[in-house]
Scaffold this motif. Structure first.
Motif, PDB file in Angstrom:
ATOM      1  N   ARG A 181       0.865  -1.178   0.000  1.00 50.38           N
ATOM      2  CA  ARG A 181       0.000   0.000   0.000  1.00 50.38           C
ATOM      3  C   ARG A 181       0.897   1.221   0.000  1.00 50.38           C
ATOM      4  O   ARG A 181       1.899   1.263   0.723  1.00 50.38           O
ATOM      5  CB  ARG A 181      -0.930   0.026   1.203  1.00 50.38           C
ATOM      6  N   ILE A 182       0.522   2.208  -0.799  1.00 47.50           N
ATOM      7  CA  ILE A 182       1.285   3.448  -0.834  1.00 47.50           C
ATOM      8  C   ILE A 182       0.365   4.583  -1.265  1.00 47.50           C
ATOM      9  O   ILE A 182      -0.516   4.406  -2.109  1.00 47.50           O
ATOM     10  CB  ILE A 182       2.508   3.335  -1.775  1.00 47.50           C
ATOM     11  N   LEU A 183       0.543   5.747  -0.652  1.00 40.46           N
ATOM     12  CA  LEU A 183      -0.155   6.967  -1.044  1.00 40.46           C
ATOM     13  C   LEU A 183       0.853   7.839  -1.786  1.00 40.46           C
ATOM     14  O   LEU A 183       1.924   8.142  -1.253  1.00 40.46           O
ATOM     15  CB  LEU A 183      -0.674   7.697   0.197  1.00 40.46           C
ATOM     16  N   LEU A 184       0.499   8.210  -3.017  1.00 36.61           N
ATOM     17  CA  LEU A 184       1.464   8.869  -3.890  1.00 36.61           C
ATOM     18  C   LEU A 184       0.938  10.189  -4.430  1.00 36.61           C
ATOM     19  O   LEU A 184      -0.274  10.405  -4.521  1.00 36.61           O
ATOM     20  CB  LEU A 184       1.809   7.961  -5.077  1.00 36.61           C
ATOM     21  N   ASN A 185       1.883  11.030  -4.824  1.00 34.47           N
ATOM     22  CA  ASN A 185       1.605  12.280  -5.522  1.00 34.47           C
ATOM     23  C   ASN A 185       2.233  12.174  -6.918  1.00 34.47           C
ATOM     24  O   ASN A 185       3.281  12.752  -7.178  1.00 34.47           O
ATOM     25  CB  ASN A 185       2.183  13.450  -4.720  1.00 34.47           C
ATOM     26  N   PRO A 186       1.628  11.389  -7.833  1.00 30.25           N
ATOM     27  CA  PRO A 186       2.226  11.245  -9.174  1.00 30.25           C
ATOM     28  C   PRO A 186       2.243  12.584  -9.900  1.00 30.25           C
ATOM     29  O   PRO A 186       1.219  13.270  -9.998  1.00 30.25           O
ATOM     30  CB  PRO A 186       1.283  10.247  -9.876  1.00 30.25           C
ATOM     31  N   ALA A 187       3.402  12.963 -10.399  1.00 29.09           N
ATOM     32  CA  ALA A 187       3.543  14.264 -11.040  1.00 29.09           C
ATOM     33  C   ALA A 187       4.734  14.239 -11.989  1.00 29.09           C
ATOM     34  O   ALA A 187       5.601  13.362 -11.906  1.00 29.09           O
ATOM     35  CB  ALA A 187       3.735  15.364  -9.989  1.00 29.09           C
ATOM     36  N   LYS A 188       4.751  15.198 -12.890  1.00 31.32           N
ATOM     37  CA  LYS A 188       5.892  15.353 -13.790  1.00 31.32           C
ATOM     38  C   LYS A 188       6.132  16.833 -14.020  1.00 31.32           C
ATOM     39  O   LYS A 188       5.244  17.672 -13.797  1.00 31.32           O
ATOM     40  CB  LYS A 188       5.654  14.646 -15.120  1.00 31.32           C
ATOM     41  N   ARG A 189       7.343  17.160 -14.447  1.00 30.66           N
ATOM     42  CA  ARG A 189       7.664  18.551 -14.741  1.00 30.66           C
ATOM     43  C   ARG A 189       7.263  18.856 -16.181  1.00 30.66           C
ATOM     44  O   ARG A 189       7.607  18.137 -17.106  1.00 30.66           O
ATOM     45  CB  ARG A 189       9.145  18.833 -14.529  1.00 30.66           C
ATOM     46  N   GLU A 190       6.532  19.925 -16.348  1.00 29.22           N
ATOM     47  CA  GLU A 190       6.041  20.320 -17.660  1.00 29.22           C
ATOM     48  C   GLU A 190       7.209  20.643 -18.598  1.00 29.22           C
ATOM     49  O   GLU A 190       8.153  21.326 -18.215  1.00 29.22           O
ATOM     50  CB  GLU A 190       5.143  21.554 -17.489  1.00 29.22           C
ATOM     51  N   ARG A 191       7.125  20.119 -19.806  1.00 27.21           N
ATOM     52  CA  ARG A 191       8.183  20.399 -20.800  1.00 27.21           C
ATOM     53  C   ARG A 191       7.909  21.742 -21.457  1.00 27.21           C
ATOM     54  O   ARG A 191       6.819  21.994 -21.968  1.00 27.21           O
ATOM     55  CB  ARG A 191       8.198  19.292 -21.852  1.00 27.21           C
ATOM     56  N   LEU A 192       8.914  22.621 -21.444  1.00 27.99           N
ATOM     57  CA  LEU A 192       8.775  23.957 -22.014  1.00 27.99           C
ATOM     58  C   LEU A 192       9.281  23.990 -23.448  1.00 27.99           C
ATOM     59  O   LEU A 192      10.113  23.160 -23.850  1.00 27.99           O
ATOM     60  CB  LEU A 192       9.552  24.965 -21.163  1.00 27.99           C
ATOM     61  N   PRO A 193       8.809  24.951 -24.256  1.00 25.74           N
ATOM     62  CA  PRO A 193       9.322  25.075 -25.628  1.00 25.74           C
ATOM     63  C   PRO A 193      10.797  25.444 -25.634  1.00 25.74           C
ATOM     64  O   PRO A 193      11.332  25.958 -24.655  1.00 25.74           O
ATOM     65  CB  PRO A 193       8.453  26.190 -26.218  1.00 25.74           C
ATOM     66  N   ARG A 194      11.443  25.173 -26.754  1.00 31.71           N
ATOM     67  CA  ARG A 194      12.889  25.373 -26.853  1.00 31.71           C
ATOM     68  C   ARG A 194      13.304  26.800 -26.553  1.00 31.71           C
ATOM     69  O   ARG A 194      14.364  27.060 -25.985  1.00 31.71           O
ATOM     70  CB  ARG A 194      13.358  24.970 -28.255  1.00 31.71           C
ATOM     71  N   GLU A 195      12.454  27.771 -26.918  1.00 25.76           N
ATOM     72  CA  GLU A 195      12.815  29.180 -26.697  1.00 25.76           C
ATOM     73  C   GLU A 195      12.823  29.559 -25.219  1.00 25.76           C
ATOM     74  O   GLU A 195      13.310  30.639 -24.861  1.00 25.76           O
ATOM     75  CB  GLU A 195      11.875  30.110 -27.476  1.00 25.76           C
ATOM     76  N   ALA A 196      12.291  28.695 -24.371  1.00 28.56           N
ATOM     77  CA  ALA A 196      12.289  28.965 -22.934  1.00 28.56           C
ATOM     78  C   ALA A 196      13.503  28.345 -22.257  1.00 28.56           C
ATOM     79  O   ALA A 196      13.456  28.026 -21.072  1.00 28.56           O
ATOM     80  CB  ALA A 196      11.005  28.433 -22.311  1.00 28.56           C
ATOM     81  N   LYS A 197      14.592  28.207 -22.980  1.00 32.36           N
ATOM     82  CA  LYS A 197      15.803  27.582 -22.447  1.00 32.36           C
ATOM     83  C   LYS A 197      16.250  28.263 -21.153  1.00 32.36           C
ATOM     84  O   LYS A 197      16.271  29.483 -21.054  1.00 32.36           O
ATOM     85  CB  LYS A 197      16.916  27.650 -23.492  1.00 32.36           C
ATOM     86  N   GLY A 198      16.604  27.467 -20.164  1.00 35.22           N
ATOM     87  CA  GLY A 198      17.059  27.996 -18.892  1.00 35.22           C
ATOM     88  C   GLY A 198      15.955  28.111 -17.856  1.00 35.22           C
ATOM     89  O   GLY A 198      16.247  28.334 -16.677  1.00 35.22           O
ATOM     90  N   MET A 236       2.117  24.486  -3.304  1.00 36.64           N
ATOM     91  CA  MET A 236       1.699  23.582  -4.351  1.00 36.64           C
ATOM     92  C   MET A 236       0.570  22.676  -3.874  1.00 36.64           C
ATOM     93  O   MET A 236       0.585  22.170  -2.758  1.00 36.64           O
ATOM     94  CB  MET A 236       2.885  22.716  -4.794  1.00 36.64           C
ATOM     95  N   ARG A 237      -0.403  22.455  -4.719  1.00 41.48           N
ATOM     96  CA  ARG A 237      -1.490  21.529  -4.437  1.00 41.48           C
ATOM     97  C   ARG A 237      -1.006  20.113  -4.734  1.00 41.48           C
ATOM     98  O   ARG A 237      -0.500  19.834  -5.814  1.00 41.48           O
ATOM     99  CB  ARG A 237      -2.692  21.871  -5.308  1.00 41.48           C
ATOM    100  N   HIS A 238      -1.151  19.219  -3.760  1.00 36.67           N
ATOM    101  CA  HIS A 238      -0.677  17.851  -3.908  1.00 36.67           C
ATOM    102  C   HIS A 238      -1.860  16.930  -4.187  1.00 36.67           C
ATOM    103  O   HIS A 238      -2.716  16.719  -3.319  1.00 36.67           O
ATOM    104  CB  HIS A 238       0.057  17.398  -2.639  1.00 36.67           C
ATOM    105  N   SER A 239      -1.947  16.421  -5.418  1.00 36.78           N
ATOM    106  CA  SER A 239      -2.985  15.462  -5.769  1.00 36.78           C
ATOM    107  C   SER A 239      -2.521  14.075  -5.337  1.00 36.78           C
ATOM    108  O   SER A 239      -1.399  13.667  -5.658  1.00 36.78           O
ATOM    109  CB  SER A 239      -3.252  15.493  -7.273  1.00 36.78           C
ATOM    110  N   LEU A 240      -3.375  13.355  -4.637  1.00 41.05           N
ATOM    111  CA  LEU A 240      -2.960  12.098  -4.025  1.00 41.05           C
ATOM    112  C   LEU A 240      -3.765  10.918  -4.568  1.00 41.05           C
ATOM    113  O   LEU A 240      -4.979  11.010  -4.746  1.00 41.05           O
ATOM    114  CB  LEU A 240      -3.139  12.163  -2.509  1.00 41.05           C
ATOM    115  N   ILE A 241      -3.070   9.821  -4.809  1.00 42.07           N
ATOM    116  CA  ILE A 241      -3.684   8.561  -5.215  1.00 42.07           C
ATOM    117  C   ILE A 241      -3.109   7.459  -4.343  1.00 42.07           C
ATOM    118  O   ILE A 241      -1.890   7.369  -4.170  1.00 42.07           O
ATOM    119  CB  ILE A 241      -3.407   8.233  -6.697  1.00 42.07           C
TER     120      ILE A 241
END
Length: 216
Positions: A104-121, A170-175
């Motif tokens: 059993r585990i309670l998780l906050n599945p998430a990923k970092r949003e990929r930005l367009p190339r012009e947003a480098k840095g 940050m809002r933590h969505s939990l599953i």
């Protein structure tokens, strides 16, 4: 206070004002849990002592599972609940490749949003995952943690947003995931149990519980 990884099962007293406050506010719950570990741990005290916790609710009771390297339930507020504590050493000693387990585990599945190339840095914002994307996220994390998952039953839980001004906004969505698995790498699994999995650990996510699976 103990000097080895332990887990406490705390049956909460629903009539305690401290419990009622903590169930309303995840930041206050985190502060109460931190009362059980030593003082003066410097920066990142939760990480230093390995504190993880999870709230398990049933129709009639609320139980907190709390895990850490050092844990003293006597420091909880008076009347908070009844605590039973045990060492994690026997569980770790029993881990072996091929062992069938329930988890059993309670998780906050998430990923970092990929930005367009012009947003480098710049770094993209963290976005929560749901549905099949969240399931695949857990399967990947489980594999990295030394578990081959056979069954996963997802249960969407109420999200958490810390309320204090100095808390992470940050809002933590939990599953919550329940299921069965086979141990593929006992050493990796040992580390994953101690360190927890994913984000949101200060707010009740990431604690992986294991028990032997019944023999068919």
């Amino acid at each position: 206070m103990t000097d080895e990884p332990v887990i406490a099962r705390i049956r909460l007293n629903p009539h305690s004002r401290d419990v009622q406050r903590d169930l309303r506010d995840a930041t206050e719950m985190h502060r109460t849990m931190m009362r059980m570990v030593p003082d003066d741990l410097g920066e990142s005290p939760r990480s230093q002592t390995g504190l993880l916790y999870r709230l398990d609710d049933t129709d009639t009771t609320s139980t907190l599972l709390v895990q850490a390297n050092h844990l003293n339930p006597a420091r909880l507020p008076a009347g908070y609940g009844q605590a039973d504590i045990k060492s994690l050493a026997p569980m770790f000693a029993a881990l072996r490749k091929g062992l069938a387990v329930r988890y059993r585990i309670l998780l906050n599945p998430a990923k970092r949003e990929r930005l367009p190339r012009e947003a480098k840095g710049k770094r993209g914002r963290i976005v929560p995952l749901s549905g099949a994307d969240a399931d695949q996220w857990w399967l990947r994390r489980a594999a990295d943690a030394g578990l081959h998952v056979h069954v996963l039953t997802p249960i969407n839980m109420p999200p958490i947003r810390p309320r204090r001004q100095d808390a992470d906004g940050m809002r933590h969505s939990l599953i919550r995931y329940d299921g069965t698995a086979t141990v593929t790498d006992p050493d990796a699994l040992h580390e994953a149990v101690l360190a927890g999995i994913g984000r949101g650990k200060p707010y009740g996510a990431g604690l992986l519980s294991l028990a032997p699976a019944p023999v068919a």
